[in-house]
Design a protein around this motif. Structure first.
Motif, PDB file in Angstrom:
ATOM      1  N   ALA A 142     -15.394 -18.255 -13.838  1.00  0.00           N
ATOM      2  CA  ALA A 142     -14.772 -17.463 -14.907  1.00  0.00           C
ATOM      3  C   ALA A 142     -13.254 -17.577 -14.873  1.00  0.00           C
ATOM      4  CB  ALA A 142     -15.186 -16.002 -14.766  1.00  0.00           C
ATOM      5  N   ILE A 143     -12.688 -17.528 -13.678  1.00  0.00           N
ATOM      6  CA  ILE A 143     -11.228 -17.603 -13.558  1.00  0.00           C
ATOM      7  C   ILE A 143     -10.722 -18.968 -13.990  1.00  0.00           C
ATOM      8  CG2 ILE A 143      -9.302 -17.576 -11.915  1.00  0.00           C
ATOM      9  CD1 ILE A 143     -10.975 -15.502 -10.292  1.00  0.00           C
ATOM     10  N   THR A 144     -11.412 -20.034 -13.569  1.00  0.00           N
ATOM     11  CA  THR A 144     -10.926 -21.376 -13.890  1.00  0.00           C
ATOM     12  C   THR A 144     -11.128 -21.733 -15.359  1.00  0.00           C
ATOM     13  OG1 THR A 144     -13.034 -22.347 -13.173  1.00  0.00           O
ATOM     14  CG2 THR A 144     -11.257 -22.241 -11.546  1.00  0.00           C
ATOM     15  N   GLN A 381     -17.222  -9.319 -15.980  1.00  0.00           N
ATOM     16  CA  GLN A 381     -17.294  -8.924 -17.383  1.00  0.00           C
ATOM     17  C   GLN A 381     -16.136  -9.560 -18.158  1.00  0.00           C
ATOM     18  OE1 GLN A 381     -18.496  -4.714 -18.156  1.00  0.00           O
ATOM     19  NE2 GLN A 381     -18.207  -4.479 -15.948  1.00  0.00           N
ATOM     20  N   GLU A 382     -16.447 -10.156 -19.287  1.00  0.00           N
ATOM     21  CA  GLU A 382     -15.422 -10.846 -20.052  1.00  0.00           C
ATOM     22  C   GLU A 382     -14.322  -9.895 -20.510  1.00  0.00           C
ATOM     23  OE1 GLU A 382     -17.430 -12.983 -23.144  1.00  0.00           O
ATOM     24  OE2 GLU A 382     -17.901 -14.673 -21.819  1.00  0.00           O
ATOM     25  N   GLY A 383     -14.672  -8.646 -20.797  1.00  0.00           N
ATOM     26  CA  GLY A 383     -13.662  -7.677 -21.196  1.00  0.00           C
ATOM     27  C   GLY A 383     -12.635  -7.447 -20.096  1.00  0.00           C
ATOM     28  N   VAL A 384     -13.104  -7.369 -18.863  1.00  0.00           N
ATOM     29  CA  VAL A 384     -12.199  -7.206 -17.722  1.00  0.00           C
ATOM     30  C   VAL A 384     -11.374  -8.478 -17.528  1.00  0.00           C
ATOM     31  CG1 VAL A 384     -12.067  -6.860 -15.227  1.00  0.00           C
ATOM     32  CG2 VAL A 384     -13.685  -5.511 -16.584  1.00  0.00           C
ATOM     33  N   GLN A 385     -12.009  -9.634 -17.655  1.00  0.00           N
ATOM     34  CA  GLN A 385     -11.293 -10.900 -17.500  1.00  0.00           C
ATOM     35  C   GLN A 385     -10.181 -11.036 -18.541  1.00  0.00           C
ATOM     36  OE1 GLN A 385     -14.435 -13.794 -17.753  1.00  0.00           O
ATOM     37  NE2 GLN A 385     -15.530 -12.885 -16.031  1.00  0.00           N
ATOM     38  N   ASP A 386     -10.471 -10.617 -19.762  1.00  0.00           N
ATOM     39  CA  ASP A 386      -9.450 -10.704 -20.812  1.00  0.00           C
ATOM     40  C   ASP A 386      -8.272  -9.791 -20.518  1.00  0.00           C
ATOM     41  OD1 ASP A 386     -10.983 -12.563 -22.100  1.00  0.00           O
ATOM     42  OD2 ASP A 386     -11.794 -11.181 -23.594  1.00  0.00           O
ATOM     43  N   LEU A 387      -8.543  -8.627 -19.939  1.00  0.00           N
ATOM     44  CA  LEU A 387      -7.454  -7.714 -19.578  1.00  0.00           C
ATOM     45  C   LEU A 387      -6.617  -8.294 -18.441  1.00  0.00           C
ATOM     46  CD1 LEU A 387      -9.300  -4.293 -19.820  1.00  0.00           C
ATOM     47  CD2 LEU A 387      -7.303  -4.984 -21.147  1.00  0.00           C
TER      48      LEU A 387
END
Length: 398
Positions: A142-144, A381-387
């Motif tokens: 997810a990070i990469t 969670q994509e929402g957390v990743q976007d933040l």
């Protein structure tokens, strides 16, 4: 049934209850004595003996789901001369452009190019398992990809293929070793975001505060499912919903005994205010391992210096505050609530959770409390990743 039979039956039940109470007390005493042993404490805290995946081939990250030629497996040497295992995972945009058709392990030259092209996340994982554990692989992916950042992670001493025995000081030293390695590759501090999950949040905080003492400023610090302190976490630990240490805390001597028995510190609450860069804290309301109120307490601690000093009431029930003291207390609490509502920008997302942020003395502070996800899933969670991306300006080329 005769009176004598009833009495005998009652006596038998009472005798069994007494035996059960004695056995339970003896078992409880044994548990406390075991917890007092540093060896037991260490294994209960770090759980490094749980080497998931078992028999891992760290030189073959593709076996665990990472793309061919995307990850460099290598070793670092700590200041106390221990060898610890490390992975450097290339940012997906860099990998797609430069490595997708090669399918060989990246070289140090590839790593240098990737470091110059994209920001890097120094990922501090939690207790148990290894850097190849499934949820950690998901985090790297997810990070990469979504955050377009490189990932650098190590297995602390005693974890995975790393030498040594873990300790509170030792694992933080391992994180410092990882940081120094990045700096030795020519990376600037503000190109690195420190991310910690679970136990790794205490390690990330320890690293960040050590850097702050030297006035070194990474791009930011993200704490995923953190705890305020190890003592506070242990005090509320339950087994099958039963708070096993509650009886010990019901009297003053028991509380002091628990504090004395606890060897590692990991007191994030005491030092989080020393972090000198933007901070993001994320926690799930569904977290059954570390209750989300730990994160909210950390948020309140970061916010507290920006509010009027709290007015304390006597903590002894035998001391009754005067009318004037009580009125002052209510007025200060009202003033604090009013100013808090002015400082904190709050967004309620009905299908996701709550987002709060304010401008701290060292930069933005963001708190996200999600409705969904267990202890290991909050950072996925994509929402957390976007933040995380928006808070630390990830997702773009350097």
């Amino acid at each position: 049934m005769s009176t004598s039979s009833t009495a005998a039956h009652s006596g038998g039940i009472m005798d069994k209850l007494h035996k059960f109470a004695f056995a339970s007390s003896a078992l409880y005493a044994v548990i406390i004595m075991l917890l007092a042993m540093p060896f037991v404490q260490r294994h209960a805290l770090f759980q490094n003996a749980i080497r998931i995946p078992w028999g891992a081939r760290f030189d073959m990250p593709e076996k665990y789901g990472l793309a061919p030629g995307k990850t460099m497996d290598f070793k670092l040497i700590t200041p106390d001369n221990l060898t610890i295992g490390a992975w450097f995972v290339l940012s997906d945009p860099y990998y797609q452009e430069h490595r997708a058709s090669v399918f060989e392990q990246p070289t140090l030259e590839d790593v240098h190019k990737a470091l110059k092209s994209y920001p890097t996340v120094l990922y501090c994982h939690g207790a148990a398992a290894t850097r190849a554990a499934p949820t950690r692989i998901q985090a790297y992916s997810a990070i990469t990809s979504r955050l377009k950042a490189n990932v650098f992670t190590v297995d602390y001493r005693g974890f995975g293929d790393s030498e040594g025995i873990p300790s509170a000081e030792g694992v933080i030293e391992d994180a410092k070793t990882a940081w120094r390695w990045l700096m030795e590759q020519g990376v600037k501090a503000d190109e690195v975001v420190i991310v910690g999950h679970s136990l790794g949040t205490a390690i990330a905080t320890g690293l960040a505060t050590a850097l702050a003492e030297e006035n070194i400023k990474p791009r930011g610090v993200a704490l995923l499912a953190p705890f305020t302190s190890l003592l506070a976490l242990i005090e509320t630990t339950t087994i099958q919903g039963i708070p096993i240490l509650q009886p010990l805390q019901s009297f003053a001597f028991g509380k002091r005994l628990l504090q004395w028995l606890l060897v590692p510190s990991f007191d994030t609450l005491a030092i989080i205010g020393e972090i000198n860069v933007p901070i993001l804290i994320a926690h799930s309301q569904a977290d059954m391992d570390i209750p989300h109120y730990h994160s909210r307490t950390l948020l309140d601690t970061l916010l507290d210096p920006h509010l009027p000093a709290a007015q304390a009431l006597p903590d002894s029930p035998s001391i009754v505050p005067s009318d004037g003291e009580y009125r002052t207390y209510l007025e200060v609490q009202k003033e604090r609530r009013t100013l808090r509502s002015q400082l904190v920008r709050k967004i309620e997302v009905p299908t996701f959770g709550t987002i709060e942020e304010f401008d701290g003395s060292a930069g933005k502070v963001v708190y996200v409390e999600t409705f969904w996800g267990n202890h290991n899933e909050v950072g996925l969670q994509e929402g957390v990743q976007d933040l995380i991306a928006s808070t630390f300006r990830l997702g773009t080329h350097l």
